[in-house]
Design an enzyme around this catalytic site. Structure first.
Site, PDB file in Angstrom:
ATOM      1  N   ASP A 163       7.792   4.404  -3.579  1.00 45.49           N
ATOM      2  CA  ASP A 163       7.261   4.668  -2.315  1.00 45.49           C
ATOM      3  C   ASP A 163       8.631   4.933  -1.230  1.00 45.49           C
ATOM      4  O   ASP A 163       8.524   5.721  -0.474  1.00 45.49           O
ATOM      5  CB  ASP A 163       6.366   3.741  -1.923  1.00 45.49           C
ATOM      6  N   SER A 186      11.950  -5.085   1.368  1.00 51.10           N
ATOM      7  CA  SER A 186      12.991  -4.706   0.618  1.00 51.10           C
ATOM      8  C   SER A 186      13.666  -3.334   1.033  1.00 51.10           C
ATOM      9  O   SER A 186      14.821  -2.732   0.689  1.00 51.10           O
ATOM     10  CB  SER A 186      12.782  -4.727  -0.938  1.00 51.10           C
ATOM     11  N   GLY A 193       0.899  -1.201  -0.032  1.00 52.44           N
ATOM     12  CA  GLY A 193      -0.042   0.077  -0.186  1.00 52.44           C
ATOM     13  C   GLY A 193       0.842   1.268   0.047  1.00 52.44           C
ATOM     14  O   GLY A 193       1.951   1.181   0.567  1.00 52.44           O
TER      15      GLY A 193
END
Ligand code: RIB
Ligand code: NA
Length: 310
Positions: A256, A297, A40
């Site tokens: 992100d 990650s 998300g």
């Protein structure tokens, strides 16, 4: 203590399939592995900022289901304030079904579920927290009017706003531009919102000026492995910040990681020049593409070279 970075946005569970290539319509192929991870765009940005060391809060909604419970725990494990994370009955936690091919590119289908229920009143309820923050971060994976309301509230309290208009969608309210201090789209989003092709660095420079003229104070267009282009109201000459080359395993969530890192540096290193903020954020995003998964990650403090914290 005071929350430095407040993220208003989405929480998804990422269901990731790794395969040699994408299937064609009507075709069935064999992938080689599968994993479930936390994702998300909002949650990813919050986790990245928190791992770098920002005191961070997440304003969002999950469903009252296994994914929602696990997501809640994940925020706690990452030291993220969840005073304004709601859990709703009768809906599911957001999901993202992701396919990653051999070259590390992805295609994603998201189902918003509980994310769609995040409302303007949820944001108003967090006003005291937003008012004391250093930066407010929004995306477009919740209702756009909610992101707009959050940025309005931040502005009323002189809190810096960072808007990552992802995923791109048509018909953004016109005040979106004037409400953001930092506007940070990728190439595809820049192309859609500026209505001009954004492929090469030169296109991004042109588009960055378009957004600047719409009222954003700082525009940063990310260009994947080519780094980013930025421009500010003070200096209208676009600047390209290249990114070091790297092996690519999985680019999911790299944008992100970049946005979360931007938020961290702007909140916690306020004296740092914007070019440095972007260079360092590129480094964080670069670290994320070297490993599979989304939040999985993102580097933690101990894995990051000290020079990125000086
Ligand atoms: O930007 C990456 C994110 O997009 C994934 O984590 C997935 O949940 C989708 O929302
Ligand atoms: Na990754």
């Amino acid at each position: 203590g005071v929350v430095e970075v407040v993220v208003v946005g989405s929480c998804n569970t990422d269901l990731i399939t790794y395969t040699a290539r994408f299937p064609n319509p009507g075709e069935t192929i064999h992938g080689h592995s599968f994993s479930i991870g936390f994702g998300g765009k909002g949650a990813n940005q919050a986790v990245c900022a928190a791992r770098l060391g920002a005191s961070t809060a997440m304003i969002g909604k999950v469903g009252n289901d296994t994914f929602g419970n696990d997501t809640t725990k994940n925020f706690q494990n990452n030291n993220i304030n969840i005073d304004h994370l709601g859990m709703e009955d009768g809906t599911s936690t957001g999901t993202a079904v992701i396919t990653v091919d051999e070259s590390g590119q992805n295609s994603i289908v998201i189902v918003n579920g509980a994310n769609s229920l995040l409302s303007k009143s949820d944001v108003s309820a967090a006003e005291p927290m937003i008012a004391r923050a250093k930066i407010l971060v929004c995306q477009l994976e919740v209702e756009p009017e909610v992101s707009i309301a959050a940025m309005k509230l931040a502005r009323q309290h002189n809190v810096m706003t960072l808007f990552n208009p992802a995923p791109a969608r048509a018909n953004l309210p016109p005040d979106a531009w004037t409400l953001c201090d930092v506007f940070c789209p990728n190439e595809a989003e820049a192309e859609m919102f500026a209505g001009m092709p954004v492929k090469a660095k030169e296109d991004a420079e042109k588009a960055s000026l378009f957004f600047l003229d719409k009222g954003c104070k700082i525009v940063i267009i990310t260009l994947g492995d080519k780094g980013a282009v930025y421009v500010t109201q003070e200096n209208r000459t676009p600047v390209h910040v290249p990114c070091r080359v790297t092996k690519v395993v999985d680019t999911t969530g790299a944008g992100d990681a970049f946005a979360g890192a931007l938020a961290y540096y702007m909140a916690c290193h306020p004296g740092l020049a914007i070019g440095q903020v972007i260079r360092r954020s590129c480094e964080i995003a670069r670290m994320s593409v070297q490993h599979s998964g989304t939040q999985n990650s993102y580097p933690v403090r101990q894995q990051i070279p000290d020079e990125l914290f000086l």
